[in-house]
Design an enzyme around this catalytic site. Sequence first.
Site, PDB file in Angstrom:
ATOM      1  N   GLU A   1       0.826  -1.198   0.000  1.00  0.00           N
ATOM      2  CA  GLU A   1       0.000   0.000   0.000  1.00  0.00           C
ATOM      3  C   GLU A   1       0.866   1.257   0.000  1.00  0.00           C
ATOM      4  O   GLU A   1       1.919   1.307   0.617  1.00  0.00           O
ATOM      5  CB  GLU A   1      -0.921  -0.004   1.221  1.00  0.00           C
ATOM      6  CG  GLU A   1      -1.933  -1.129   1.191  1.00  0.00           C
ATOM      7  CD  GLU A   1      -2.749  -1.223   2.469  1.00  0.00           C
ATOM      8  OE1 GLU A   1      -2.714  -0.262   3.262  1.00  0.00           O
ATOM      9  OE2 GLU A   1      -3.414  -2.248   2.667  1.00  0.00           O
TER      10      GLU A   1
ATOM     11  N   CYS B   1       0.177  -1.771  15.407  1.00  0.00           N
ATOM     12  CA  CYS B   1       0.330  -1.644  13.958  1.00  0.00           C
ATOM     13  C   CYS B   1      -0.333  -2.801  13.220  1.00  0.00           C
ATOM     14  O   CYS B   1      -0.012  -3.975  13.462  1.00  0.00           O
ATOM     15  CB  CYS B   1       1.818  -1.581  13.602  1.00  0.00           C
ATOM     16  SG  CYS B   1       2.135  -1.497  11.830  1.00  0.00           S
TER      17      CYS B   1
ATOM     18  N   HIS C   1       6.853   6.663  20.755  1.00  0.00           N
ATOM     19  CA  HIS C   1       5.588   6.162  21.295  1.00  0.00           C
ATOM     20  C   HIS C   1       5.586   5.976  22.813  1.00  0.00           C
ATOM     21  O   HIS C   1       4.513   5.884  23.409  1.00  0.00           O
ATOM     22  CB  HIS C   1       5.144   4.883  20.590  1.00  0.00           C
ATOM     23  CG  HIS C   1       5.143   5.007  19.107  1.00  0.00           C
ATOM     24  ND1 HIS C   1       4.553   6.078  18.447  1.00  0.00           N
ATOM     25  CD2 HIS C   1       5.702   4.241  18.138  1.00  0.00           C
ATOM     26  CE1 HIS C   1       4.729   5.942  17.137  1.00  0.00           C
ATOM     27  NE2 HIS C   1       5.425   4.853  16.925  1.00  0.00           N
TER      28      HIS C   1
ATOM     29  N   CYS D   1      -6.935  -0.213   6.306  1.00  0.00           N
ATOM     30  CA  CYS D   1      -5.481  -0.256   6.393  1.00  0.00           C
ATOM     31  C   CYS D   1      -4.976  -1.687   6.488  1.00  0.00           C
ATOM     32  O   CYS D   1      -5.384  -2.453   7.360  1.00  0.00           O
ATOM     33  CB  CYS D   1      -5.009   0.520   7.627  1.00  0.00           C
ATOM     34  SG  CYS D   1      -3.231   0.569   7.795  1.00  0.00           S
TER      35      CYS D   1
END
Length: 346
Positions: free
Chosen positions: A94, A121, A215, A332
Site C-alpha cells: 500500500e 500496527c 511512542h 489499512c
Amino acid sequence: MTDERKVLMGMTGSELKEAVRELGMPAFTGGQIARWLYQQHVSSIDEMTNISKQNRERLKEHFTVGSMAPIDCQRSVDGTVKYLFPTADGKYVETVFIPDNERATLCVSCQVGCKMNCLFCQTGKQGWEGNLTAADILNQIYALPEREQLTNVVFMGQGEPMDNLDAVLRATEILTADDGYQWSPKRITVSSVGIRGKLKRFLDESQCHVAISMHSPLHEQRRQLMPAEGQMTIQEVVDLLRQYDFTHQRRCSFEYICFGGLNDSLAHGREIVRLVEGLECRVNLIRFHAIPDVDLPGADEERMERLRDFLTARGVFTTIRASRGQDIFAACGLLSTAHKTQSKPI
C-alpha cells in the site's frame, strides 16, 4: 514462460552505463536511459526515441522498464488516496498520497508486512512476507498518477526501512542523484523504530531526514508496545542521534502515537523532555485509531493539546499531526491481502 529480463528501474546511472557497455553500446546510452527513466518516466524502451532502433531492440532482449501501475485504490473525502501496487514477485503493498494545500506527500512502503510486530500496527499483524527491491520502492513513485504533484516522500508505509536498508539506500540514492530524480534529500524522510548498526549506517550514508518511532519514553512500556526496544532502547537511539548535526537543514523528528491514559500524561512529557534534552528535534503527536483485535484507547484532543503545550513550553518543538483519510483508514492493511492474482512488469 517466465520473463527473465532484468529491470532497468532501480539501477543507478553508473550501473546503467556498465549494462549498456556489456551490450556493446557507448556509455552515454546509459545516461540517456537514466534520463528517460527518472525524468521522463517512460513505460517502455520503445519510448526512448533518441536511442537507435537497433539498440532499443537489443535492450528489449535483456531488459524491461519494470513499471507497474496500481491495481486498486481508495479515495478519501479529504483528497487522500490509498493505492495498491503490485511487486515484481507477485505480492502487494500500500502507498498513500496525501495532498495538503501546496504540499503533497507520498507515504511509501519498503517491505511486504513487517517483522517488528508493534502492538498498535496493523501491518505487524500480517507478519513479514519479504523485502521490496529498490525497483518496487521506486515504482510507487514512478507509476503514481499524481507523481508530478509530489513535494515530499516519507518511508512510513509498510515495513521497517532499516530492516531493508540496502534497497532503501539505493532508492534514496536514485531519488537524489544528478542522473536520477535530482531531488534534495530534504524532501525525503525515512522512519525507523531503531535498529542497532543499521540506523547508524543510514545516518552515515544518507542526508535524508530521519523520523524515530518513539511512542513512549519509558523503557518497559515501550518494550511492551514495540518489541524492538529489547534490541535497541530509545535511550540508545537518542544517544546515537546526538552524534549527528541536526542544526541545519537535516531534520530529526520523533513520532509519538498517543494512547489515552497510557502514554499521554505530563509524567510522560517530563520523560520526553529529559530524553531529548539538547537534541535539535521535533515531536509529532499522532492520534491512535483503533485496529481490529487491539485493545488500546485513543487519546482525546484535550490531553493531546496539554501534552503538546507542556513539551513546547519546555523547548521541545511539538505538533499534533492532522488526521487524514479517516474514512478509508478501516481498510489499512486489507488492500494488500485482498488481491492474490499475479501482475507482471511492462
